[in-house]
Design an enzyme around this catalytic site. Structure first.
Site, short mmCIF file in Angstrom:
data_model
loop_
_atom_site.label_atom_id
_atom_site.label_comp_id
_atom_site.label_asym_id
_atom_site.label_seq_id
_atom_site.Cartn_x
_atom_site.Cartn_y
_atom_site.Cartn_z
N ASP A 1 0.82 -1.22 0.00
CA ASP A 1 0.00 0.00 0.00
C ASP A 1 0.85 1.26 0.00
OD1 ASP A 1 0.98 -0.41 2.56
OD2 ASP A 1 -0.96 -0.75 3.49
N ASN B 1 -7.48 -2.95 14.40
CA ASN B 1 -8.86 -3.21 14.00
C ASN B 1 -8.95 -4.40 13.03
OD1 ASN B 1 -7.82 -2.18 11.64
ND2 ASN B 1 -9.15 -0.38 11.54
N HIS C 1 -7.14 -4.79 10.25
CA HIS C 1 -6.89 -4.53 8.83
C HIS C 1 -5.59 -5.20 8.37
CE1 HIS C 1 -4.62 -0.43 9.55
NE2 HIS C 1 -3.78 -1.44 9.59
N GLU D 1 -9.49 -1.86 5.35
CA GLU D 1 -10.12 -1.56 6.63
C GLU D 1 -11.39 -2.39 6.82
OE1 GLU D 1 -8.46 0.08 8.65
OE2 GLU D 1 -7.95 2.12 8.06
P1 PGA Z 1 2.16 -1.47 12.76
O1 PGA Z 1 0.96 -1.48 11.73
O2 PGA Z 1 3.11 -2.50 12.24
O3 PGA Z 1 2.73 -0.10 12.68
O4 PGA Z 1 1.59 -1.83 14.07
C1 PGA Z 1 0.51 -2.71 11.26
C2 PGA Z 1 -0.65 -2.47 10.34
O5 PGA Z 1 -1.39 -1.50 10.60
O6 PGA Z 1 -0.81 -3.23 9.39
#
Ligand code: PGA
Length: 254
Positions: free
Chosen positions: A67, A136, A138, A143
């Site tokens: 992404d 959450n 994702h 999302e």
């Molecule tokens: P993080 O994010 O590694 O910064 O915890 C993971 C994600 O949101 O996929």
């Protein structure tokens, strides 16, 4: 899915780097699906170290990232292109032209999404997709929502995600509101998926993803339908799984 317990972040990172290395060694021209965020930083550090020692050769490796923030150029220090260059690509012998990140600045973001799906197709698909997981649930920037979006698409980031990522920006107002992300179909088409989770903030999402119903409301739950998923999680992230399943061992086949 197979869940491996790691003692802590360092142990998780080392185990993850071992699996990624195995992929690079077994298929030197593999297509790696790569992820950003805090979670994979330690694994990338370990890969750099092994590369420096001469144990890993990325010269024929191709990569596709999950992404990118819409509106950020690759030079912006919070863009995911910048993150990848800084954390991995600039330090190993991967050819930059073999690395792919969606363009956050494309005038026509929808066209950029279609182009990106074409890139993945032309590469012949992803051999190993590395994933983090949001608090959450994702994956990439898919999302929680009502449907599993198949292809690369533009998403509106949730407030929760923007708040969580605000730590990297000087204020939440600077966190982009939209992003381009590989879809669930793209992620699920990877031959192998490696999901990493660290910290208690991920414990609920990890439990729901592995043991709850498969629902786009918890995007990572779709991985229950993939036949080759490895999860490496540290004890803090495993806390709820341990508590609810009574599992005490090192490896869990779900
Ligand atoms: P993080 O994010 O590694 O910064 O915890 C993971 C994600 O949101 O996929």
């Amino acid at each position: 899915m197979r869940i491996y317990a790691a003692k802590d972040y360092k142990d998780m990172s080392r185990k993850a780097a071992n699996l990624i290395s195995a992929q690079v060694i077994m298929k030197p021209d593999a297509v790696l699906g790569l992820a950003t965020g805090s979670t994979p930083v330690g694994a990338y550090e370990q890969l750099r170290e092994w590369h420096d020692k001469g144990d890993l050769d990325f010269s024929a490796i191709r990569s596709v990232n999950l992404d990118e923030y819409k509106g950020l150029s690759g030079e912006h220090d919070q863009s995911y292109r910048y993150f990848m260059n800084h954390n991995l690509f600039d330090h190993v012998n991967i050819k930059k032209e073999n690395t792919n990140v969606p363009s956050g600045l494309a005038q026509d973001a929808e066209a950029e999404c279609r182009r990106y799906d074409g890139v993945i197709r032309e590469l012949g698909g992803i051999d190993l997709q590395l994933l983090g997981i949001g608090g959450n649930g994702h994956i990439g920037f898919n999302e929680p929502c009502d449907v599993f979006e198949k292809g690369t698409h533009v998403v509106t980031l949730t407030e929760e995600t923007r708040r969580s990522n605000a730590r990297f920006f000087s204020s939440i107002d600077e966190v982009p509101t939209h992003a381009l992300t590989m879809g669930i179909g793209g992620i699920m088409s990877a031959k192998k998926v490696l999901l990493l989770a660290s910290g208690e903030a991920k414990a609920q999402a990890l439990y729901d993803s592995c043991f709850g119903p498969v629902t786009p409301g918890v995007p990572a739950s779709v991985l229950q339908l993939h036949n080759d998923v490895v999860i490496i999680a540290d004890e803090a992230a495993l806390a709820m799984i341990r508590q609810k399943t009574g599992w005490e061992g090192e490896v869990y086949d779900n």
